[in-house]
Motif scaffolding. Structure first.
Motif, PDB file in Angstrom:
ATOM      1  N   GLY A  30     -54.875  31.456  35.815  1.00 26.78           N
ATOM      2  CA  GLY A  30     -54.157  31.729  37.059  1.00 26.78           C
ATOM      3  C   GLY A  30     -53.172  32.876  36.999  1.00 26.78           C
ATOM      4  O   GLY A  30     -52.488  33.158  37.985  1.00 26.78           O
ATOM      5  N   THR A  31     -53.074  33.556  35.858  1.00 27.02           N
ATOM      6  CA  THR A  31     -51.986  34.527  35.696  1.00 27.02           C
ATOM      7  C   THR A  31     -52.090  35.705  36.667  1.00 27.02           C
ATOM      8  O   THR A  31     -51.077  36.294  37.016  1.00 27.02           O
ATOM      9  N   LEU A  34     -52.801  33.621  40.858  1.00 28.66           N
ATOM     10  CA  LEU A  34     -51.667  32.938  41.483  1.00 28.66           C
ATOM     11  C   LEU A  34     -50.668  33.962  42.022  1.00 28.66           C
ATOM     12  O   LEU A  34     -50.105  33.808  43.109  1.00 28.66           O
ATOM     13  N   ASP A  35     -50.472  35.030  41.253  1.00 32.41           N
ATOM     14  CA  ASP A  35     -49.570  36.091  41.690  1.00 32.41           C
ATOM     15  C   ASP A  35     -50.077  36.729  42.987  1.00 32.41           C
ATOM     16  O   ASP A  35     -49.323  36.953  43.938  1.00 32.41           O
ATOM     17  N   LYS A  38     -49.407  34.516  45.917  1.00 31.74           N
ATOM     18  CA  LYS A  38     -48.028  34.563  46.406  1.00 31.74           C
ATOM     19  C   LYS A  38     -47.829  35.724  47.373  1.00 31.74           C
ATOM     20  O   LYS A  38     -47.073  35.622  48.334  1.00 31.74           O
ATOM     21  N   GLN A 101     -46.407  34.824  26.630  1.00 31.40           N
ATOM     22  CA  GLN A 101     -46.515  33.735  27.611  1.00 31.40           C
ATOM     23  C   GLN A 101     -47.808  33.832  28.419  1.00 31.40           C
ATOM     24  O   GLN A 101     -48.435  32.826  28.739  1.00 31.40           O
ATOM     25  N   LEU A 102     -48.174  35.074  28.778  1.00 26.04           N
ATOM     26  CA  LEU A 102     -49.396  35.254  29.567  1.00 26.04           C
ATOM     27  C   LEU A 102     -50.634  35.019  28.710  1.00 26.04           C
ATOM     28  O   LEU A 102     -51.604  34.398  29.159  1.00 26.04           O
ATOM     29  N   TYR A 236     -45.966  44.575  26.608  1.00 28.23           N
ATOM     30  CA  TYR A 236     -46.013  44.169  27.991  1.00 28.23           C
ATOM     31  C   TYR A 236     -46.035  45.354  28.965  1.00 28.23           C
ATOM     32  O   TYR A 236     -45.212  45.469  29.853  1.00 28.23           O
TER      33      TYR A 236
ATOM     34  N   THR B  21     -45.596  25.693  42.745  1.00 30.83           N
ATOM     35  CA  THR B  21     -45.672  26.136  41.346  1.00 30.83           C
ATOM     36  C   THR B  21     -44.981  25.115  40.457  1.00 30.83           C
ATOM     37  O   THR B  21     -44.142  24.330  40.909  1.00 30.83           O
ATOM     38  N   GLU B  40     -40.466  35.729  39.848  1.00 34.35           N
ATOM     39  CA  GLU B  40     -41.524  34.865  40.389  1.00 34.35           C
ATOM     40  C   GLU B  40     -42.885  35.541  40.456  1.00 34.35           C
ATOM     41  O   GLU B  40     -43.741  35.170  41.238  1.00 34.35           O
ATOM     42  N   HIS B  41     -43.073  36.572  39.647  1.00 37.94           N
ATOM     43  CA  HIS B  41     -44.386  37.229  39.556  1.00 37.94           C
ATOM     44  C   HIS B  41     -44.850  37.395  38.115  1.00 37.94           C
ATOM     45  O   HIS B  41     -45.647  38.275  37.819  1.00 37.94           O
ATOM     46  N   GLY B  42     -44.278  36.619  37.212  1.00 44.23           N
ATOM     47  CA  GLY B  42     -44.779  36.663  35.838  1.00 44.23           C
ATOM     48  C   GLY B  42     -44.266  37.816  35.006  1.00 44.23           C
ATOM     49  O   GLY B  42     -44.790  38.081  33.930  1.00 44.23           O
ATOM     50  N   VAL B  43     -43.254  38.507  35.484  1.00 44.31           N
ATOM     51  CA  VAL B  43     -42.795  39.710  34.793  1.00 44.31           C
ATOM     52  C   VAL B  43     -41.579  39.438  33.909  1.00 44.31           C
ATOM     53  O   VAL B  43     -41.483  39.951  32.794  1.00 44.31           O
ATOM     54  N   GLY B  45     -39.889  36.425  32.720  1.00 44.98           N
ATOM     55  CA  GLY B  45     -39.786  35.395  31.680  1.00 44.98           C
ATOM     56  C   GLY B  45     -38.664  34.390  31.884  1.00 44.98           C
ATOM     57  O   GLY B  45     -38.519  33.474  31.073  1.00 44.98           O
ATOM     58  N   ARG B  57     -45.366  30.883  31.559  1.00 46.07           N
ATOM     59  CA  ARG B  57     -44.654  31.224  32.787  1.00 46.07           C
ATOM     60  C   ARG B  57     -44.850  30.095  33.805  1.00 46.07           C
ATOM     61  O   ARG B  57     -45.954  29.921  34.320  1.00 46.07           O
ATOM     62  N   CYS B  59     -43.820  30.062  36.735  1.00 47.98           N
ATOM     63  CA  CYS B  59     -44.014  30.626  38.085  1.00 47.98           C
ATOM     64  C   CYS B  59     -45.461  30.988  38.341  1.00 47.98           C
ATOM     65  O   CYS B  59     -45.851  31.218  39.470  1.00 47.98           O
ATOM     66  N   LEU B  60     -46.271  31.087  37.265  1.00 52.73           N
ATOM     67  CA  LEU B  60     -47.670  31.471  37.431  1.00 52.73           C
ATOM     68  C   LEU B  60     -48.586  30.298  37.125  1.00 52.73           C
ATOM     69  O   LEU B  60     -49.651  30.447  36.559  1.00 52.73           O
TER      70      LEU B  60
END
Lengths: 328, 171
Positions: A30-31, A34-35, A38, A101-102, A236, B21, B40-43, B45, B57, B59-60
């Motif tokens: 979902g990485t 899901l974004d 949103k 994390q991703l 990143y 979420t 809230e976009h995975g950037v 942390g 994350r 949020c994701l």
């Protein structure tokens, strides 16, 4: 975010049947999806959660390669001992991508299917042919630091951001797909992707209901494997240019060469003419320059991404020099 | 939808919309406000939680996808109420925080690192927190805090007295 129905089918077959219409999407890690939900760039009415299906194994194939389940996470794939030993280009590419994390959530199949994208695609206030076909491309003539210079069209110049897929392209990976008819087929990774042309909103050759179940790696090819990624930040950040190289030498000459590039094109980019030009030749700066000339012969740049041509040239020369040095 | 979650060792059942979420669920449904909503976009942390010990994350991820995992938030790291764990304590002592917004995520990222690597190099630490953005500290003191925590955790795991160590016992 728009509301949606959530389903968790018990089998891959049931999942493909459930994803019958364009308004249903599979979700695994979902990485990316899901974004996009949103931002309401993706607005599925149904989410089909495939994340618990038993597609998370890495197994040897009869051919001497490996089958990587579509749900193997990027973190698990990068850490797999066989992958590290036999396919170091893939392990290095994975670790160069995203953040820890991703990578813990992102899956093999999902990584392949992350959207080819740019910041205009992510900004619903600006026209984008990928988001709204026919509305125009804001990137052309706009800010283009991250954009593609090869394989683009007047309708879209976004890049495919995956590092993993670049390594898999050099490894000549194949993609195993289960269709809603219950049939499994296998296609070369190169055939999964489509260049933007005049339909940049269509990024892959998958039909509704098609589910990637595995990526098949052939036996590791001979030669030294390298992955180099040039980016604005050491972790990143997407590649400005990346190169996956597998180079074998015999008697001081290049006997086998596979090269794939990230950050340059709307799909992981491989140009066999560049490889053919190298094979049989002794490594030299002139040869590497000729290879770069061939790679970039069809490059089309904007003001903001014109730097990618010389950057790709230097990165390719550096990677080839490293791959050839002491490799006989 | 009703979802059964295991958060900080406690089984809870929440009733959420599928679009909720995990981040919003732990903050708003469970009242665990230590997990922060940043980009809230995975950037950034700030929303990092541990899923089976792995930084993720929140949020994701949808809450409806989180059943079956051991979810650890910052509220779950201290041994008991009113105490700090080793990493939290090291962050205080080494001034590894200023405004504190990123700190929950930093501590959980550090915890995951130190669980698999007792003696991380500075490079290991930088990589482990590279998915977490801090806009105050410049990261230097965060790295020092994690080094301090690593040192103390190694000390905790060493034999209390040299005479009781394995080699001594064998002799």
């Amino acid at each position: 975010m728009r509301a949606f129905d959530y389903q968790r089918p018990e089998s891959a077959e049931a999942a493909t049947r459930a994803q019958s219409g364009a308004e249903a999407r599979f979700i695994a890690g979902g990485t990316n999806l899901l974004d996009l939900m949103k931002l309401e760039i993706e607005t599925p009415r149904t989410l089909i959660d495939i994340s618990r299906l038993p597609l998370d194994g890495i197994a040897p194939t009869e051919a001497g390669g490996f089958s990587i389940g579509a749900l193997v996470t990027n973190a698990a794939l990068a850490a797999d001992p066989s992958v590290r030993r036999l396919y170091p280009v893939l392990s290095r590419a994975l670790l160069a991508g995203a953040s820890g994390q991703l990578r813990n959530k992102a899956t093999t199949g999902g990584n392949l299917l992350q959207r080819t994208r740019c910041y205009y695609f992510y900004n619903p206030a600006t026209p984008c042919n990928k988001r709204e076909p026919g509305s125009g491309c804001s990137a052309i003539g706009g800010h283009t630091r991250i954009h593609a210079i090869l394989g683009t069209s007047p309708h879209c110049i976004a890049t495919h951001p995956s590092d993993m897929a670049v390594a898999m392209m050099a490894l000549e990976a194949e993609v195993e797909i289960l269709g809603p008819d219950g049939q499994t087929r296998t296609i070369p990774l190169a055939d999964l992707y489509r260049l933007p042309g005049d339909t940049p909103h269509i990024e892959t050759s998958l039909a509704p209901g098609d589910l990637i179940t595995a990526v098949i790696l052939p036996p590791p090819p001979p030669g030294r494997q390298l992955y180099r990624k040039v980016r604005d930040r050491a972790s990143y950040a997407f590649a400005l240019v990346s190169v996956a190289a597998i180079i074998a030498m015999e008697n001081g000459r290049i006997s086998a060469a596979r090269l794939a590039f990230g950050g340059l094109a709307p799909m992981p980019w491989r140009d066999r003419e560049v490889e053919a030009l190298l094979i049989g030749e002794a490594p030299s700066p002139a040869l590497f320059a000729a290879a770069a000339d061939r790679l970039l012969a069809t490059a089309r740049t904007e003001d903001g991404n014109a730097f990618k041509s010389p950057l790709a040239r230097r990165t390719l020369a550096s990677v080839l020099a490293t791959a050839c040095a002491g490799n006989s | 939808m009703s979802v059964e979650l295991k958060v900080n060792g406690r089984a809870v059942t929440v009733d959420v919309e599928p679009r909720t979420t995990l981040l919003d669920c732990v903050r708003d449904e469970l009242g665990l406000k230590g997990t922060h909503a940043g980009c809230e976009h995975g950037v950034c942390g700030a929303c990092t939680v541990l899923l089976d010990g792995q930084p993720t994350r929140s949020c994701l991820m949808f809450a409806v996808q989180a059943d079956g995992y051991e979810i650890t938030t910052i509220e779950g790291v201290a041994p008991q109420a009113g105490e700090l764990d080793v990493i939290q304590d090291a962050f205080c002592e080494a001034h590894g925080l200023q405004c504190g917004f990123c700190t929950s995520g930093m501590i959980l990222a550090a915890r995951s690192l130190l669980e698999r690597e007792a003696s991380p190099t500075v490079e290991d630490i930088r990589e482990a927190i590279s998915g977490n953005i801090c806009r105050c500290t410049g990261y230097g003191q965060i790295i020092e805090a994690i080094q301090l925590a690593a040192e103390r955790m190694r000390g905790q795991n060493a034999p209390a007295s040299p005479s009781l160590s394995r080699t001594e016992a064998v002799r």
